[in-house]
Design a protein around this motif. Structure first.
Motif, mmCIF file in Angstrom:
data_model
loop_
_atom_site.group_PDB
_atom_site.id
_atom_site.type_symbol
_atom_site.label_atom_id
_atom_site.label_comp_id
_atom_site.label_asym_id
_atom_site.label_seq_id
_atom_site.Cartn_x
_atom_site.Cartn_y
_atom_site.Cartn_z
ATOM 1 N N CYS A 48 0.824 -1.216 0.000
ATOM 2 C CA CYS A 48 0.000 0.000 0.000
ATOM 3 C C CYS A 48 0.856 1.263 0.000
ATOM 4 C CB CYS A 48 -0.937 0.001 1.204
ATOM 5 S SG CYS A 48 -2.281 -1.206 1.069
ATOM 6 N N TYR A 70 -7.764 -6.457 -1.835
ATOM 7 C CA TYR A 70 -6.761 -5.417 -2.085
ATOM 8 C C TYR A 70 -7.192 -4.500 -3.233
ATOM 9 C CZ TYR A 70 -2.214 -3.409 -3.410
ATOM 10 O OH TYR A 70 -1.186 -2.563 -3.744
ATOM 11 N N GLY A 73 -5.074 -1.809 -4.948
ATOM 12 C CA GLY A 73 -4.728 -0.650 -4.132
ATOM 13 C C GLY A 73 -5.924 0.088 -3.573
ATOM 14 N N CYS A 76 -6.665 -0.562 0.068
ATOM 15 C CA CYS A 76 -5.739 -0.117 1.109
ATOM 16 C C CYS A 76 -6.453 0.797 2.098
ATOM 17 C CB CYS A 76 -4.561 0.636 0.486
ATOM 18 S SG CYS A 76 -3.435 -0.400 -0.467
ATOM 19 N N TYR A 102 -0.726 -6.247 0.360
ATOM 20 C CA TYR A 102 -1.311 -7.326 -0.434
ATOM 21 C C TYR A 102 -0.601 -8.618 -0.066
ATOM 22 C CZ TYR A 102 -1.602 -10.604 -4.305
ATOM 23 O OH TYR A 102 -1.753 -11.744 -5.038
ATOM 24 N N ARG A 196 -2.394 6.648 -9.987
ATOM 25 C CA ARG A 196 -2.204 5.725 -8.866
ATOM 26 C C ARG A 196 -0.913 4.966 -9.162
ATOM 27 N NH1 ARG A 196 -5.373 3.362 -4.823
ATOM 28 N NH2 ARG A 196 -7.334 4.087 -5.719
ATOM 29 N N TYR A 198 0.990 3.042 -7.154
ATOM 30 C CA TYR A 198 0.791 1.686 -6.636
ATOM 31 C C TYR A 198 0.084 1.819 -5.296
ATOM 32 C CZ TYR A 198 4.721 2.446 -3.414
ATOM 33 O OH TYR A 198 5.551 2.936 -2.439
ATOM 34 N N GLY A 199 -0.620 0.787 -4.896
ATOM 35 C CA GLY A 199 -1.272 0.788 -3.603
ATOM 36 C C GLY A 199 -2.086 2.043 -3.359
#
Length: 250
Positions: A48, A70, A73, A76, A102, A196, A198-199
């Motif tokens: 996240c 998850y 993301g 999160c 994750y 985005r 990641y996460g």
């Protein structure tokens, strides 16, 4: 990022999660295991992108969630009540966790921190529960509650002033999910979508030159809507610093 079925461990803080009756729903049957770490806290390398926040939030009651929870993301920061279904070993209430990573394996939906895993057990049964490794559980989504904390916008450590800004939203309360984030470009007088990365991490290679105004799209019990945070990050922002807002999601 994330973890497999290995170990990584416990946490610390002053937050609590309280399920409320207005969000009552049926429990979902699943399985859970745990990960470990030398200090029994959460991992700062979770998928996240929470960093140290992911080690200590909610008194270390955190978990890596399966792909379907998850949600690439979007999941999160969501909160769940998780309880194992063995009445000889476990309590009726189980544990309330925050998704910070994750992770899945052996048909599990949650890889819990050891602290969270042990808190599913009756007071004298934790060792027996750990010996199982993987246990049958049931879970339900609950609102997140952070007593004394309002939403914060942390400038991610990978940010490079003034040309690259990445943010992660902390203390996301309620039963909500953050779908998107935009930054206001005063020169163009328009909202520019952030990626985005990641996460829970959103970024832009075109941060404004002044104070940063953000808006983020929320999905919750009231539907899908936008929340604006005006001048929430100062013009001289610094990587690694979290800036508090006056926003509290329900």
């Amino acid at each position: 990022m994330g973890f497999s079925l290995k170990f990584h461990c416990c946490l610390m803080s002053v937050m609590v999660l309280l399920p409320t009756l207005c969000y009552a729903q049926d429990y979902v049957k699943s399985r859970a295991t745990y990960y470990g770490s030398p200090d029994c806290l959460g991992t700062p390398r979770g998928a996240c992108g929470y960093g140290e926040f992911g080690r200590t939030v909610n008194d270390a009651n955190v978990a890596g969630a399966s792909y379907r929870l998850y949600k690439n993301g979007t999941g999160c920061g969501t909160c769940y009540q998780v309880r194992c279904t063995n009445p000889q070993l476990c309590t009726d209430n189980g544990v309330n966790i925050v998704v910070t990573d994750y992770g899945e394996g052996d048909n599990t939906d949650f890889i819990l921190s050891p602290r969270a895993y042990s808190r599913m057990a009756q007071s004298d049964k934790a060792a027996e529960l750990f010996a199982y490794g993987v246990v049958e559980v049931e879970y339900q989504r609950i609102p997140c509650r952070y007593s004394g904390y309002k939403m914060q916008f942390k400038v991610h450590e990978h940010s490079k002033y003034p040309n690259y800004l990445a943010i992660v939203i902390l203390y996301q309360a309620g039963q909500t999910e953050i779908l998107a984030a935009d930054v206001w470009q005063a020169d163009c007088k328009e909202w520019i979508g952030m990626r985005r990365a990641y996460g829970a991490v959103f970024d832009t290679t075109y941060p404004p030159s002044g104070a940063v105004t953000l808006r983020f799209q929320v999905q919750g019990s009231a539907g899908v809507y936008w929340v604006q945070a005006s001048n929430v990050i100062p013009s001289d922002w610094k990587a690694g610093v979290a800036y508090e807002s006056d926003i509290e999601l329900e």
